[in-house]
Scaffold this active site. Sequence first.
Site, PDB file in Angstrom:
ATOM      1  N   GLY A 199       0.826  -1.205   0.000  1.00  0.00           N
ATOM      2  CA  GLY A 199       0.000   0.000   0.000  1.00  0.00           C
ATOM      3  C   GLY A 199       0.855   1.247   0.000  1.00  0.00           C
TER       4      GLY A 199
ATOM      5  N   THR B 137       5.389   2.287   5.888  1.00  0.00           N
ATOM      6  CA  THR B 137       4.075   1.726   6.165  1.00  0.00           C
ATOM      7  C   THR B 137       3.285   2.659   7.057  1.00  0.00           C
ATOM      8  OG1 THR B 137       2.830   0.019   7.312  1.00  0.00           O
ATOM      9  CG2 THR B 137       5.100   0.274   7.993  1.00  0.00           C
ATOM     10  N   VAL B 138       2.077   2.965   6.631  1.00  0.00           N
ATOM     11  CA  VAL B 138       1.212   3.780   7.485  1.00  0.00           C
ATOM     12  C   VAL B 138       0.903   3.055   8.789  1.00  0.00           C
ATOM     13  CG1 VAL B 138       0.146   5.100   5.622  1.00  0.00           C
ATOM     14  CG2 VAL B 138      -0.908   2.935   6.349  1.00  0.00           C
ATOM     15  N   ASP B 139       1.006   1.739   8.771  1.00  0.00           N
ATOM     16  CA  ASP B 139       0.655   0.956   9.970  1.00  0.00           C
ATOM     17  C   ASP B 139       1.666   1.089  11.099  1.00  0.00           C
ATOM     18  OD1 ASP B 139      -1.710   0.026   8.894  1.00  0.00           O
ATOM     19  OD2 ASP B 139      -0.753  -1.700   7.955  1.00  0.00           O
TER      20      ASP B 139
ATOM     21  N   ARG C 191      -4.665  -2.811  10.631  1.00  0.00           N
ATOM     22  CA  ARG C 191      -5.260  -4.143  10.652  1.00  0.00           C
ATOM     23  C   ARG C 191      -4.997  -4.849  11.988  1.00  0.00           C
ATOM     24  NH1 ARG C 191      -3.969  -5.160   5.796  1.00  0.00           N
ATOM     25  NH2 ARG C 191      -5.957  -5.258   4.720  1.00  0.00           N
TER      26      ARG C 191
ATOM     27  N   ARG D  40      -4.325   7.777   3.944  1.00  0.00           N
ATOM     28  CA  ARG D  40      -2.937   7.459   3.625  1.00  0.00           C
ATOM     29  C   ARG D  40      -2.441   8.245   2.404  1.00  0.00           C
ATOM     30  NH1 ARG D  40      -3.172   1.240   1.138  1.00  0.00           N
ATOM     31  NH2 ARG D  40      -3.252   1.907  -1.033  1.00  0.00           N
TER      32      ARG D  40
END
Lengths: 419, 419
Positions: free
Chosen positions: B14, B143-145, B193, B299
């Site tokens: 992503g 990563t945005v996560d 997630r 994002r």
Amino acid sequence: MTATKNALYAQSGGVTAVINASACGVIETARAHPDRIGKVYAGRNGIIGALTEDLIDTGSESAEEIALLRSTPSGAFGSCRYKLKSVDANRREYERLIEVFRAHDIGYFFYNGGGDSADTCFKVSQLSESMGFPIQAIHVPKTVDNDLPITDCCPGFGSVAKYVAVSALEASFDVRSMAKTSTKVFVLEVMGRHAGWIAAAGGLIEDHGIPVVVLFPEVPFDQQKFIARVDALVQQHGYCTVVVSEGCHHPDGTFLAEQGSKDAFGHAQLGGAAPVVAGMVKQALGHKFHWAVADYLQRAARHIASKTDVQQAYELGAAAVRLALDGHNAVMPTIDRTSDEPYVYRIGMAKLADVANVEKFMPRDFITADGFRITEACKRYLRPLIRGEDYPAYRDGMPVFATLANNAVARRLPAFELR
Amino acid sequence: MTATKNALYAQSGGVTAVINASACGVIETARAHPDRIGKVYAGRNGIIGALTEDLIDTGSESAEEIALLRSTPSGAFGSCRYKLKSVDANRREYERLIEVFRAHDIGYFFYNGGGDSADTCFKVSQLSESMGFPIQAIHVPKTVDNDLPITDCCPGFGSVAKYVAVSALEASFDVRSMAKTSTKVFVLEVMGRHAGWIAAAGGLIEDHGIPVVVLFPEVPFDQQKFIARVDALVQQHGYCTVVVSEGCHHPDGTFLAEQGSKDAFGHAQLGGAAPVVAGMVKQALGHKFHWAVADYLQRAARHIASKTDVQQAYELGAAAVRLALDGHNAVMPTIDRTSDEPYVYRIGMAKLADVANVEKFMPRDFITADGFRITEACKRYLRPLIRGEDYPAYRDGMPVFATLANNAVARRLPAFELR
């Protein structure tokens, strides 16, 4: 020599990123005329504050705090969805308003809202004649829906349009990056119950090379044509973006998605058209999709407000005060556009009798014949409205917004029960 | 004297608001070392471009266009979700990569992605030993996560955190204005997630006086406690905001909302937790609600990127090239924080063997005991990451983003079929 009267300002209906800029325009302009306007009161939570005599003394706020309203989204004094019935149907409420006006020596009423509120403001403006109390009621236009008549545009719209256009462009770049092996269709749901102005702003990204399908409330949804259009765009570009208005509906009038509840004005509360549309695409074409529902984020997004919009919101607040000082009643200052490019407008004036309860839809020549895009005429209309940035100040990464003290004015009347 | 080798840069997974800033750092730094690095190629659509010999010659882009990448969201060369299996399970793909590297004289491989991609990059880095081809593979974190281990934070996260914090604050101001007669609970669904870093950013609005409930994936959802918390906040403040992670799940592990489809890595595709949560509140407490699902908007939101994040994304891209020039392989540059306030960090280095397939969750002491808020320790962690604004240029109201020519490099090998 004219007597000094106090003013009452109230915010009404859904708030926007710039309604406080109008409040700023009203208060700063009123403060500049102490010979004519004494106190500026605000209704706490809109007209409810006026009815319950729950008034805020804006005079206790510093000039700095009032100036900060210009870059603060939301309604700083509280807003409400509360529609006054006709004078005949609810004489009690109008009599109460007059009592409150009289008790606090209020001669100017500035009501900041959309179509329903213009109707309320108009009714208040008629109190002079119908109930013998001298009041000048001026409406300050505000609605992200951009559906008020006569004025070329409404404060609040330019900023939500900019938010939608910028966000749709950014998300489309994202989808374009991923489309080879992942998401091919992105669906963004935006506000606009009956008029497609906000959705139309999404159509601007076409000029940045993005394949986009816009679903307007003005165009009954044709599922077969829609799927064919998405299919063609994905085949040609590898991906596409869909901007769907919450008010998009089937030919029989049912919305693509209704949540079942209604607001105080009796309108159905909408939300969830995006997942419905995305599901249709998935089922018909099998494409991986993502969807977003911007909801309040779009109308509150002061961080990406349009400079044009902020300026006009302020100017219309200021103009409302000038109209009052000039002796007007039952009117609304308007944006009168005289040229698209260069963008030129002047502040005009409309009679509330011509504004109340009239909704302005997208002209048919702003939507392409196939119903899925905006025309060049529409782009010429929209471009100046989203032009310019007007960033709030930031501290520690977060925007600096005003939170007013909202000191109450001492009550002088018995309590009043809302029914 | 070291020989000149070409470099291959690829974007994976992503995309984010700042992954192109890392690309900018890689390309500009490589261009500054023409004695060591010849051409910089990019894989079209990530590793798929490498496998299919669909390479882009970044050398045909002007310095101005490359500089513009710094303020362009999305993946300018295309990204993909495509996970290489182990060398044993799919020797064919690794042999093909070596063929492509050899055919184009590629000695440096820069892979810009998250946890799954670090695993792929690590496997590529082992080709020197396992298959006898000399390659230096450096991972550029993205990563945005924010769930990569060792590095204090991941480029992409700071900007999505800023977007979520700013948007939640703005929308909360909106709800606060309306709560008297209308919406009392606003639910914002954000990404994340397995790790609640993004949702945590929503918790920052508490410092601005907003009553907020955060629902983390790390805390199994307890409906009864949640409703009680919302009830208490609405009774106390008149309204509240809920920030729910898409990964929020019931104690039995089922997500609050699953769309049923899975991505290429086998992860469930999520979305729709917000309406589920809002419905629970409505049913239990009867409050009018609104909900938003930010999805890709968060994002991709380069317009409200964090300056810290943009800077770090660029620095880590540049550092990756320096690590390669220093002879490293199988490593990833990291952000090593040495002080919260003033915020001080230096660029460090981690071994990919320690990074691949390790997920970093929120530490328990970043979440309050009741599971609904972030602690002061978490706020100290987050604040510097969202600090500073880094606005793109605008033209006619719209941001100016790079759209590269992405000219293809002539193929030298037979076609290769992805299986």
